[in-house]
Enzyme design. Structure first.
Site, short mmCIF file in Angstrom:
data_model
loop_
_atom_site.label_atom_id
_atom_site.label_comp_id
_atom_site.label_asym_id
_atom_site.label_seq_id
_atom_site.Cartn_x
_atom_site.Cartn_y
_atom_site.Cartn_z
N LYS B 80 32.33 -4.85 -14.43
CA LYS B 80 32.30 -3.99 -15.60
C LYS B 80 31.82 -2.62 -15.36
CE LYS B 80 31.27 -4.23 -20.64
NZ LYS B 80 30.39 -5.03 -21.47
N SER B 155 33.25 -6.83 -24.94
CA SER B 155 33.62 -5.43 -24.58
C SER B 155 34.04 -5.64 -23.03
CB SER B 155 32.47 -4.49 -24.53
OG SER B 155 31.06 -5.10 -24.15
N SER B 179 30.07 -10.06 -25.78
CA SER B 179 30.86 -9.29 -24.83
C SER B 179 31.19 -10.06 -23.76
CB SER B 179 30.49 -7.97 -24.74
OG SER B 179 30.41 -7.16 -25.78
#
Lengths: 67, 468
Positions: B80, B155, B179
């Site tokens: 990420k 996310s 997330s």
């Protein structure tokens, strides 16, 4: 939930943080926050006099699996 | 898809260590998958193709020279885009940090590097990790690999997509309200967040300092166990990281869960649940029972206050760290994010402190209610079928707000409680989209959570299915 309530919140945010509502979705979201405030008010009376944020780390240690 | 790309992370690491597969072949297999799939799915923000291939060649030279190999030697990953690497842009999925070059490297990246992992690049994510669906107005939405009009979960959207699509063997996500677990369930992979304080957050973009967690999305529970063993443990650079020793998580994966007690809370997690999700969840419980676990329905009234307090803490902390940019650059945020942050400034300081101060007492209450006589709490990860990107797009229509916020309803409580929690695939809905099983354990019982997840995956093949 009234327009007056959300308008008052919007004014308070501007007064205390210097932040204006960035868009209509932000104003719509304030209604959600009013619901959250109402829900949180329902928790009144739960907090003990000695409770403080560090009690969380203590609880993490205390609630571990016992061997 | 090549046979190499189909291996799990731990199987690949073993094959490389034994000389059956080269790190270069593994990296090339991943890049071939990225080239084939990512134009449609948009998982990557930056692919460091040349650097990754050179790192893989170096890994192969190291093995050939007889050097000691780490537990992830030669395994291609990507993470990420909020894990800082000195000198490399980390966008945090935002316009505001599109050119941000950190001066530090995240401790977790250093630990993965030391374990021998190969870093392929950075992955798409919700802007500043602030939404549960994976929408991104600046880098484009990632798309669900099982059915592209549907959301990926957020996310850590790119992490879920890249692992599910076999572009990488594992990826770091982050989890403040779900997330890691949401893209894991929605993309059909395994994702774990550890106990709060278990993994260092040094060099990681903050969102909510009380509830941020670092963790992996992987193909199997065994992969997650290996990954967590590498990244967990105290870090002098993160004074909030816990000193508790890190056990051998893989040693806990015995497959034996006979007599283990699983609690299913009847409050909150099934409110408005879709039948297809409940059916898959119940079938998953039956699998665990067949392996000897005891499953019982319990009541956990503390969930009511937990679900209120978590919202207060996350909204205030998220709003506070973005206050300067909200004054000066509010127009540079996506509509849904600036709207979400805005309300956080309307919550009184004493409410925030009260919510934080209740955290310890509520954790003790929840443990007494749900874990007093039980080892594990089980719930669906997402209580509804996977929504489409369109029906959760707040930027297009503010009326989608409730649908958007509801996505993280079942994951958020465990961030406030700080408990180790995993999501793993347990079925598919009538539209061919994955369904997830969520398992939580006592503080620092990551090994127990992984043990149950691994036992389940020994009996099922949901985690082995690959989107077309």
């Amino acid at each position: 939930m009234t327009t007056e309530d959300t308008s008052a919140m919007e004014a308070a945010i501007d007064r205390w943080n210097g932040i204006a509502a960035p868009n209509q979705a932000a104003r719509a979201g304030l209604a959600d926050h009013l619901a959250l405030i109402t829900a949180f008010e329902a928790l009144r009376g739960m907090l003990g006099f000695e409770d403080e944020p560090a009690s969380f780390e203590a609880a993490l240690r205390a609630e571990q699996e016992k061997a | 898809m090549s046979a190499i790309a189909e291996l799990s992370m731990t199987d690949l690491a073993g094959a490389i260590a034994r000389g059956e597969v080269t790190a270069l072949a593994a990296a090339e297999a991943c890049i071939a998958r990225i080239d084939a799939k990512d134009k449609a799915l948009n998982a990557f923000i930056r692919l460091d193709r040349a650097e990754a291939l050179e790192a893989a060649r170096a890994a192969d030279r190291k093995r050939a020279s007889g050097g000691a190999l780490g537990p992830l030697h030669g395994v291609p990953m990507a993470h990420k885009d909020m894990y800082y690497r000195e000198g490399r842009v980390s966008t945090c999925g935002s316009k505001i940090r599109r050119d941000f070059v950190p001066k530090v490297t995240a401790t977790v990246l250093e630990r993965l590097d030391a374990a021998g992992a190969i870093d392929l690049g950075t992955l798409n994510m919700a802007e500043f990790a602030q939404n549960p669906t994976g929408h991104n107005a600046h880098f484009g939405d990632a798309h669900n690999p099982w059915n592209p009009p549907y959301c990926t979960g957020g996310s850590s959207s790119g992490s879920g997509v890249a692992v599910a699509s076999r572009m990488v063997y594992a990826a770091l996500g982050s989890d403040t309200g779900g997330s890691i677990r949401l893209p894991a369930t929605i993309c059909g992979v395994t994702g774990i967040k550890g106990t709060q304080t278990r993994v260092s957050r040094a060099g990681v973009m903050p969102l909510s300092f009380s509830m941020d967690n670092v963790g992996p999305l992987t193909r199997t529970a065994r992969d997650a166990a290996r990954f967590m063993a590498v990244i967990a443990g105290q870090d002098p650079k993160d004074p909030t990281s816990a000193p508790e020793p890190v056990p051998d998580y893989e040693a806990a994966l015995t497959g034996d869960i006979r007599g283990l007690r699983i609690a299913v809370p009847q409050e909150w997690f099934f409110d408005g649940a879709d039948d297809v999700v409940v059916t898959a969840f119940e079938a998953a419980l039956d699998v665990l029972k067949a392996r000897g676990a005891v499953v019982e329905r319990i009541s956990a009234p503390s969930l009511g206050p937990v679900c209120t307090a978590v919202a207060v803490v996350s909204r205030v902390e998220g709003a506070t760290i973005h206050a300067n940019w909200m004054r000066e650059r509010a127009g540079d945020y996506a509509v849904h994010l600036s709207a979400r942050l805005f309300g956080g400034y309307a919550l009184p300081a004493n409410y925030y402190l009260e919510a934080l101060s209740l955290r310890g007492p509520l954790l003790r209450r929840f443990c007494a209610e749900a874990l007093g006589g039980y080892d594990i709490v089980a719930t669906p990860t997402l209580r509804t079928r996977v929504p489409t990107l369109a029906e959760t797009d707040v930027d297009a229509d503010p009326a989608n707000w409730q649908r958007f916020m509801a996505v993280s309803a079942n994951t958020r409580p465990f961030n406030y409680l700080g408990l180790p929690t995993i999501s793993l695939p347990c079925g598919f809905d009538d539209r061919g989209l994955p369904i997830g099983l969520q398992l939580a354990g006592r503080p620092f019982a990551e090994g127990r959570v992984l043990q149950v997840a691994d036992a389940y995956q020994r009996e099922t093949d949901w985690h082995a299915r690959v989107p077309g």
